[in-house]
Design an enzyme around this catalytic site. Structure first.
Site, PDB file in Angstrom:
ATOM      1  N   GLY A 140      35.010  38.045  37.178  1.00  0.00           N
ATOM      2  CA  GLY A 140      35.324  37.764  38.813  1.00  0.00           C
ATOM      3  C   GLY A 140      37.109  38.136  38.631  1.00  0.00           C
ATOM      4  N   GLY A 141      37.318  39.078  37.986  1.00  0.00           N
ATOM      5  CA  GLY A 141      38.932  39.433  38.341  1.00  0.00           C
ATOM      6  C   GLY A 141      39.886  38.357  37.857  1.00  0.00           C
ATOM      7  CB  SER A 223      34.154  41.820  34.672  1.00  0.00           C
ATOM      8  OG  SER A 223      35.076  42.408  35.501  1.00  0.00           O
TER       9      SER A 223
END
Length: 520
Positions: A140-141, A223
């Site tokens: 989620g960055g 991610s």
């Protein structure tokens, strides 16, 4: 090569799991004594036959003097806890900026006191069974993420041909986890990384009480979650205490690969003080939670302007002595890790540059100089040769996308695969093959618009569970995973076939980016 029927149905979907286990009584959910707390299962999933222990504290509430500090051991709790609190009270506070779309429960939500994890245990597993364990770290960055929403693990757990335990963890986000301003000694750098490590250490210590084997722990992330894991693999340059896991699955590990974050970290800290009307760290620690929550929103909104830079891991000379690609190339990582299983999607940069209209002339040079501002001209010329300009239009889009995707995602996986004697690698190419597309396949639960091929989803899950249980992704429907080795063998997972290919990123480009990283 194995051909896959696009509409092939579920004849091969064998929900083996713990099928012979007796159905428990919901009125007497199990209780596990963790020493500092007695934790009762929150619920029982009758369809997939497992207990869900929600919101187990793995660290003390990070409030007051512990705000902007590394996680501390969990405090004793009296009575029996069952983790049954509203979802929004167990999520690390986050703000969903417009570029991420609409948040699942609004623009800003969650709490500061969020260092929880969940444990999913098949009902037939008991202490002493020593079953394998899979730990999920969400992406989620580094600014958003929810341990209970971005993927339902029920089908994944039950698809395994032997029992396994699943754990999902929270880690702090945004200003709470990634502030890392330089030369501010009373703020710990890379708090989110320390949260992740603390949760993994908790699993190693406590999972035997649920029936798990502390010697068979696999961590998996996508991610930012995979970014947490790759930084854990290279933590302290491979020195110090051994890792609390033995295997790792990394999907699209991404982060801003700069060796110095001074300008952006200073800007983030300044923006936080401005948003809270504070001039001192004591003021920030004394500020009411709601003030920090709003300030987190304001700082994240600034991310879109590029003024404060992206959140994420920062080189701190301690836990992160350098960026992972360089540490891997130098052999400075935890060699006790038995193996890695990693992947990226075919077009990682699709999230950043979805169409040629998103790339203007000169953007390639701007990105190259932005990532590597101190690079000598010889290396920049080499970059221009390896990412050649071929005229206006689509070629400029493709070369810019390639540079950005290689720098932020792809080459992390090449160097990771090259560094371990036992490594497995695949490229996820189901359309549109953009960043995050594979999460729906990892947590496949049935037909859905996000699933282009149901059979591939089933195979994808079984590769994962085979790796967790046996240490190798093995063969599914005749499609066998090769070891990466000197030939850089990888598996290409496409919409109609799965086949062995040479890793498309095992090229001079990733060698160059490793050299350029010295000047980032």
């Amino acid at each position: 090569m194995v051909r896959i029927g696009f509409k092939e149905t579920f004849f091969s979907l064998l929900l083996i799991g713990c099928g012979s286990c007796a159905t428990p009584d919901n009125s007497s959910l199990p209780i596990v004594d963790l020493g500092y707390v007695k934790q009762q299962a929150t619920s029982y999933n009758q369809t997939y036959d497992f207990f869900h222990f929600r919101n187990i504290r793995y660290a003390a509430p990070p409030l007051g003097d512990l705000r902007f500090r590394k996680p501390q051991p969990p405090l004793p709790q009296t009575g029996i806890q069952n983790g049954d609190i509203p979802l929004v009270q167990s999520i690390c506070h986050q703000t969903w900026p417009p570029f991420l779309g609409v948040g699942p429960v609004g623009e800003s939500f969650g709490v500061e006191d969020c260092l929880y994890l969940d444990v999913y245990v098949p009902s037939c597993v008991k202490p002493g069974d020593d079953v394998p364990v899979l730990v999920w770290v969400y992406g989620g960055g580094y600014i958003v993420g929810i341990k209970e929403i971005l993927g339902d693990p029920a089908r994944l757990i039950h698809s395994a041909d032997e029992p396994m335990i699943f754990v999902s963890i929270n880690y702090r986000l945004g200003v709470f986890g990634w502030l890392s301003p330089p030369n501010v000694t009373d703020i710990d750098a890379n708090i989110g990384l320390h949260d992740g490590l603390a949760a993994m250490q908790w699993v190693k210590e406590h999972i035997p009480k649920f029936g798990g084997d502390e010697g068979k722990i696999t961590v998996m992330g996508q991610s930012a979650g995979a970014g947490v894991i790759i930084h854990t693999i290279t933590s302290y340059g491979g020195e110090g205490e051994k890792l609390p896991f033995q295997q790792a699955i990394l999907q699209s590990a991404g982060f801003d690969p700069k060796r110095t974050h001074y300008p952006s970290r200073i800007a983030q800290y300044a923006e936080l003080k401005k948003a809270t009307n504070c001039t001192t760290l004591k003021c920030l620690r004394d500020a009411p939670t709601e003030v920090l929550l709003k300030a987190n929103h304001d700082v994240i909104m600034e991310l879109e302007t590029g003024e404060t830079g992206a959140f994420g891991p920062a080189v701190d000379g301690d836990y992160v002595p350098d960026i992972p690609m360089r540490l891997l190339a130098q052999g400075r990582f935890h060699h006790e890790l038995k193996s890695v299983f990693s992947s990226n999607v075919g077009f990682e940069a699709g999230m950043q540059f979805p169409s040629p209209d998103d790339v203007k002339e000169g953007m390639f040079d701007s990105i190259l100089n932005g990532f590597y501002p101190l690079a000598p001209e010889a290396l920049k010329r080499k970059a221009l040769a390896l990412y050649p300009y071929q005229g206006p239009g689509i070629p400029e889009w493709l070369r810019t996308s390639a540079l950005w995707g290689d720098t932020v995602f792809n080459c992390n996986h090449v160097w990771l695969a090259k560094s371990f004697q036992k490594s497995f690698r695949y490229v996820f190419n189901l359309p549109p093959a953009t960043h995050g597309q594979d999460v729906a396949y990892t947590f496949y639960t049935g037909p859905a618009p996000a699933i282009a091929n149901e059979t591939t989803a089933i195979i994808h899950q079984q590769y994962i569970t085979d790796y967790v249980i046996r240490g190798e992704p093995g063969c599914e429907k005749g499609a066998c995973f090769p070891k990466y080795g000197r030939c850089a063998d990888a598996l290409a997972v496409n919409v109609t076939e799965i086949k062995v290919v040479r890793d498309p990123w095992a090229t001079e480009r990733c060698d160059l980016l490793k050299d350029l990283a010295e000047y980032s």
